[in-house]
Design an enzyme around this catalytic site. Structure first.
Site, mmCIF file in Angstrom:
data_model
loop_
_atom_site.group_PDB
_atom_site.id
_atom_site.type_symbol
_atom_site.label_atom_id
_atom_site.label_comp_id
_atom_site.label_asym_id
_atom_site.label_seq_id
_atom_site.Cartn_x
_atom_site.Cartn_y
_atom_site.Cartn_z
ATOM 1 N N ILE A 152 0.822 -1.213 0.000
ATOM 2 C CA ILE A 152 0.000 0.000 0.000
ATOM 3 C C ILE A 152 0.859 1.267 0.000
ATOM 4 O O ILE A 152 0.391 2.349 -0.383
ATOM 5 C CB ILE A 152 -0.972 -0.033 1.216
ATOM 6 C CG1 ILE A 152 -2.213 0.783 0.966
ATOM 7 C CG2 ILE A 152 -0.264 0.356 2.498
ATOM 8 C CD1 ILE A 152 -3.335 0.493 1.953
ATOM 9 N N ASN A 183 11.664 -8.455 6.969
ATOM 10 C CA ASN A 183 11.982 -7.814 8.242
ATOM 11 C C ASN A 183 11.495 -8.747 9.338
ATOM 12 O O ASN A 183 10.299 -9.056 9.409
ATOM 13 C CB ASN A 183 11.285 -6.450 8.342
ATOM 14 C CG ASN A 183 11.804 -5.479 7.294
ATOM 15 O OD1 ASN A 183 12.999 -5.451 6.999
ATOM 16 N ND2 ASN A 183 10.914 -4.686 6.717
ATOM 17 N N GLU A 223 6.550 -4.466 11.110
ATOM 18 C CA GLU A 223 5.377 -3.758 11.628
ATOM 19 C C GLU A 223 4.144 -4.637 11.633
ATOM 20 O O GLU A 223 3.264 -4.464 12.479
ATOM 21 C CB GLU A 223 5.110 -2.500 10.778
ATOM 22 C CG GLU A 223 6.146 -1.414 11.009
ATOM 23 C CD GLU A 223 5.958 -0.207 10.106
ATOM 24 O OE1 GLU A 223 5.111 -0.273 9.190
ATOM 25 O OE2 GLU A 223 6.674 0.776 10.322
ATOM 26 N N VAL A 224 4.066 -5.531 10.658
ATOM 27 C CA VAL A 224 2.915 -6.435 10.584
ATOM 28 C C VAL A 224 3.409 -7.830 10.964
ATOM 29 O O VAL A 224 4.294 -8.385 10.291
ATOM 30 C CB VAL A 224 2.295 -6.440 9.172
ATOM 31 C CG1 VAL A 224 1.129 -7.425 9.109
ATOM 32 C CG2 VAL A 224 1.829 -5.038 8.779
ATOM 33 N N HIS A 261 5.902 -11.942 6.003
ATOM 34 C CA HIS A 261 5.769 -11.458 4.630
ATOM 35 C C HIS A 261 7.125 -11.183 4.026
ATOM 36 O O HIS A 261 8.060 -10.757 4.700
ATOM 37 C CB HIS A 261 4.890 -10.198 4.551
ATOM 38 C CG HIS A 261 5.316 -9.102 5.483
ATOM 39 N ND1 HIS A 261 4.997 -9.105 6.829
ATOM 40 C CD2 HIS A 261 6.030 -7.971 5.271
ATOM 41 C CE1 HIS A 261 5.501 -8.029 7.395
ATOM 42 N NE2 HIS A 261 6.144 -7.317 6.469
ATOM 43 N N MET A 262 7.189 -11.441 2.743
ATOM 44 C CA MET A 262 8.393 -11.225 1.955
ATOM 45 C C MET A 262 8.122 -10.012 1.073
ATOM 46 O O MET A 262 7.108 -9.972 0.375
ATOM 47 C CB MET A 262 8.607 -12.485 1.120
ATOM 48 C CG MET A 262 9.811 -12.545 0.263
ATOM 49 S SD MET A 262 9.742 -14.103 -0.704
ATOM 50 C CE MET A 262 10.691 -15.195 0.310
ATOM 51 N N HIS A 263 8.986 -9.004 1.140
ATOM 52 C CA HIS A 263 8.875 -7.857 0.225
ATOM 53 C C HIS A 263 9.627 -8.197 -1.059
ATOM 54 O O HIS A 263 10.778 -8.642 -0.987
ATOM 55 C CB HIS A 263 9.538 -6.610 0.809
ATOM 56 C CG HIS A 263 8.944 -6.098 2.090
ATOM 57 N ND1 HIS A 263 8.173 -4.961 2.159
ATOM 58 C CD2 HIS A 263 9.029 -6.556 3.366
ATOM 59 C CE1 HIS A 263 7.815 -4.743 3.413
ATOM 60 N NE2 HIS A 263 8.318 -5.696 4.170
HETATM 61 P P1 AMP Z 1 7.108 -4.603 7.573
HETATM 62 O O1 AMP Z 1 7.674 -3.309 8.077
HETATM 63 O O2 AMP Z 1 8.134 -5.518 6.989
HETATM 64 O O3 AMP Z 1 6.235 -5.283 8.618
HETATM 65 O O4 AMP Z 1 6.197 -4.212 6.351
HETATM 66 C C1 AMP Z 1 4.808 -4.072 6.400
HETATM 67 C C2 AMP Z 1 4.379 -3.597 5.045
HETATM 68 O O5 AMP Z 1 2.988 -3.806 4.900
HETATM 69 C C3 AMP Z 1 4.639 -2.106 4.797
HETATM 70 O O6 AMP Z 1 5.478 -1.961 3.636
HETATM 71 C C4 AMP Z 1 3.239 -1.535 4.576
HETATM 72 O O7 AMP Z 1 3.224 -0.517 3.596
HETATM 73 C C5 AMP Z 1 2.457 -2.757 4.138
HETATM 74 N N1 AMP Z 1 1.016 -2.739 4.394
HETATM 75 C C6 AMP Z 1 0.402 -2.491 5.579
HETATM 76 N N2 AMP Z 1 -0.936 -2.597 5.456
HETATM 77 C C7 AMP Z 1 -1.176 -2.932 4.168
HETATM 78 C C8 AMP Z 1 -2.362 -3.181 3.408
HETATM 79 N N3 AMP Z 1 -3.581 -3.116 3.958
HETATM 80 N N4 AMP Z 1 -2.230 -3.493 2.086
HETATM 81 C C9 AMP Z 1 -0.998 -3.555 1.521
HETATM 82 N N5 AMP Z 1 0.149 -3.346 2.186
HETATM 83 C C10 AMP Z 1 0.072 -3.024 3.486
#
Ligand code: AMP
Ligand code: ZN
Length: 115
Positions: A30, A86, A94-95, A99-101
Protein backbone atom coordinates in the site's frame (compact mmCIF):
# COMPACT_ATOMS: atom_id res chain seq x y z
CA UNK A 1 -8.61 -12.66 14.28
CA UNK A 2 -7.45 -9.05 14.14
CA UNK A 3 -4.50 -9.63 11.83
CA UNK A 4 -4.71 -7.33 8.80
CA UNK A 5 -2.92 -9.76 6.48
CA UNK A 6 -5.22 -12.64 7.51
CA UNK A 7 -8.08 -10.35 6.48
CA UNK A 8 -6.45 -9.86 3.08
CA UNK A 9 -6.25 -13.68 2.76
CA UNK A 10 -9.98 -14.02 3.50
CA UNK A 11 -10.76 -10.96 1.32
CA UNK A 12 -12.36 -9.10 4.27
CA UNK A 13 -9.95 -6.26 3.45
CA UNK A 14 -9.35 -5.39 -0.20
CA UNK A 15 -5.89 -5.59 -1.72
CA UNK A 16 -4.53 -5.57 -5.26
CA UNK A 17 -3.88 -9.30 -5.38
CA UNK A 18 -1.51 -10.18 -8.17
CA UNK A 19 -0.77 -13.85 -7.42
CA UNK A 20 -2.38 -16.61 -5.39
CA UNK A 21 -1.91 -20.35 -4.93
CA UNK A 22 -2.90 -22.86 -2.27
CA UNK A 23 -0.22 -21.65 0.17
CA UNK A 24 0.39 -17.95 -0.49
CA UNK A 25 -1.16 -14.66 -1.59
CA UNK A 26 0.79 -11.77 -3.14
CA UNK A 27 -0.44 -8.18 -3.39
CA UNK A 28 0.84 -4.67 -4.01
CA UNK A 29 2.27 -2.89 -0.96
CA UNK A 30 0.00 0.00 0.00
CA UNK A 31 3.01 2.29 0.52
CA UNK A 32 5.48 1.29 -2.20
CA UNK A 33 9.22 1.86 -1.70
CA UNK A 34 10.04 1.06 -5.35
CA UNK A 35 8.17 1.16 -8.70
CA UNK A 36 7.25 -2.44 -8.04
CA UNK A 37 6.70 -3.42 -4.39
CA UNK A 38 4.83 -6.63 -3.78
CA UNK A 39 4.27 -8.55 -0.54
CA UNK A 40 4.09 -12.33 -0.50
CA UNK A 41 2.40 -13.82 2.56
CA UNK A 42 1.51 -17.35 3.64
CA UNK A 43 -2.23 -17.99 3.89
CA UNK A 44 -1.51 -19.56 7.27
CA UNK A 45 -0.95 -17.07 10.07
CA UNK A 46 2.75 -17.37 10.93
CA UNK A 47 4.05 -14.35 12.85
CA UNK A 48 7.68 -14.35 11.76
CA UNK A 49 10.55 -16.54 10.58
CA UNK A 50 11.00 -17.54 14.23
CA UNK A 51 7.57 -19.20 14.16
CA UNK A 52 8.11 -21.34 11.06
CA UNK A 53 7.91 -25.04 11.99
CA UNK A 54 9.32 -28.00 10.03
CA UNK A 55 5.74 -28.80 8.94
CA UNK A 56 5.66 -25.41 7.17
CA UNK A 57 8.44 -26.39 4.76
CA UNK A 58 6.10 -26.44 1.75
CA UNK A 59 4.78 -22.98 2.71
CA UNK A 60 8.29 -21.52 2.94
CA UNK A 61 9.16 -23.04 -0.42
CA UNK A 62 5.96 -21.62 -1.93
CA UNK A 63 7.01 -18.11 -0.89
CA UNK A 64 10.21 -18.43 -2.91
CA UNK A 65 8.62 -20.05 -5.93
CA UNK A 66 5.92 -17.35 -5.88
CA UNK A 67 8.67 -14.71 -5.83
CA UNK A 68 10.30 -16.31 -8.85
CA UNK A 69 6.97 -16.54 -10.74
CA UNK A 70 6.05 -12.94 -9.97
CA UNK A 71 9.52 -11.70 -10.98
CA UNK A 72 9.23 -13.60 -14.24
CA UNK A 73 5.69 -12.32 -14.94
CA UNK A 74 6.79 -8.73 -14.26
CA UNK A 75 10.02 -9.14 -16.28
CA UNK A 76 12.01 -8.29 -13.16
CA UNK A 77 15.04 -10.55 -13.71
CA UNK A 78 16.25 -8.21 -16.49
CA UNK A 79 16.88 -5.56 -13.84
CA UNK A 80 17.40 -7.72 -10.78
CA UNK A 81 15.17 -7.48 -7.78
CA UNK A 82 15.45 -7.50 -4.04
CA UNK A 83 13.77 -9.75 -1.48
CA UNK A 84 13.46 -8.46 2.08
CA UNK A 85 12.00 -10.05 5.20
CA UNK A 86 11.98 -7.81 8.24
CA UNK A 87 12.07 -10.20 11.19
CA UNK A 88 11.15 -8.73 14.56
CA UNK A 89 10.89 -5.19 15.94
CA UNK A 90 14.59 -4.31 15.62
CA UNK A 91 14.39 -5.08 11.90
CA UNK A 92 11.37 -2.84 11.48
CA UNK A 93 8.71 -5.54 11.25
CA UNK A 94 5.38 -3.76 11.63
CA UNK A 95 2.91 -6.43 10.58
CA UNK A 96 3.34 -9.66 12.56
CA UNK A 97 2.19 -11.98 9.82
CA UNK A 98 5.23 -13.26 7.93
CA UNK A 99 5.77 -11.46 4.63
CA UNK A 100 8.39 -11.23 1.95
CA UNK A 101 8.88 -7.86 0.23
CA UNK A 102 9.77 -7.98 -3.49
CA UNK A 103 11.26 -4.69 -4.68
CA UNK A 104 12.00 -4.05 -8.31
CA UNK A 105 11.46 -1.91 -11.37
CA UNK A 106 14.51 0.31 -11.10
CA UNK A 107 18.27 -0.14 -11.45
CA UNK A 108 19.44 0.88 -7.99
CA UNK A 109 17.49 -0.86 -5.25
CA UNK A 110 19.62 0.53 -2.48
CA UNK A 111 22.63 -0.56 -0.44
CA UNK A 112 22.75 -4.00 1.08
CA UNK A 113 22.48 -2.59 4.61
CA UNK A 114 21.42 0.79 5.94
CA UNK A 115 24.15 1.73 8.43
P1 AMP B 1 7.11 -4.60 7.57
O1 AMP B 1 7.67 -3.31 8.08
O2 AMP B 1 8.13 -5.52 6.99
O3 AMP B 1 6.23 -5.28 8.62
O4 AMP B 1 6.20 -4.21 6.35
C1 AMP B 1 4.81 -4.07 6.40
C2 AMP B 1 4.38 -3.60 5.04
O5 AMP B 1 2.99 -3.81 4.90
C3 AMP B 1 4.64 -2.11 4.80
O6 AMP B 1 5.48 -1.96 3.64
C4 AMP B 1 3.24 -1.54 4.58
O7 AMP B 1 3.22 -0.52 3.60
C5 AMP B 1 2.46 -2.76 4.14
N1 AMP B 1 1.02 -2.74 4.39
C6 AMP B 1 0.40 -2.49 5.58
N2 AMP B 1 -0.94 -2.60 5.46
C7 AMP B 1 -1.18 -2.93 4.17
C8 AMP B 1 -2.36 -3.18 3.41
N3 AMP B 1 -3.58 -3.12 3.96
N4 AMP B 1 -2.23 -3.49 2.09
C9 AMP B 1 -1.00 -3.56 1.52
N5 AMP B 1 0.15 -3.35 2.19
C10 AMP B 1 0.07 -3.02 3.49
ZN1 ZN C 1 -2.29 -13.15 10.06
Amino acid sequence: MSCIFCKIVTKEIPAQIIYENENVVAFNDINPAAPLHILIIPKKHIESIDDISPADADISASMFTAAKEIAKNKNLPDYGYRIIINNGKAAGQEVFHLHMHILGGKDNLGPMLQR
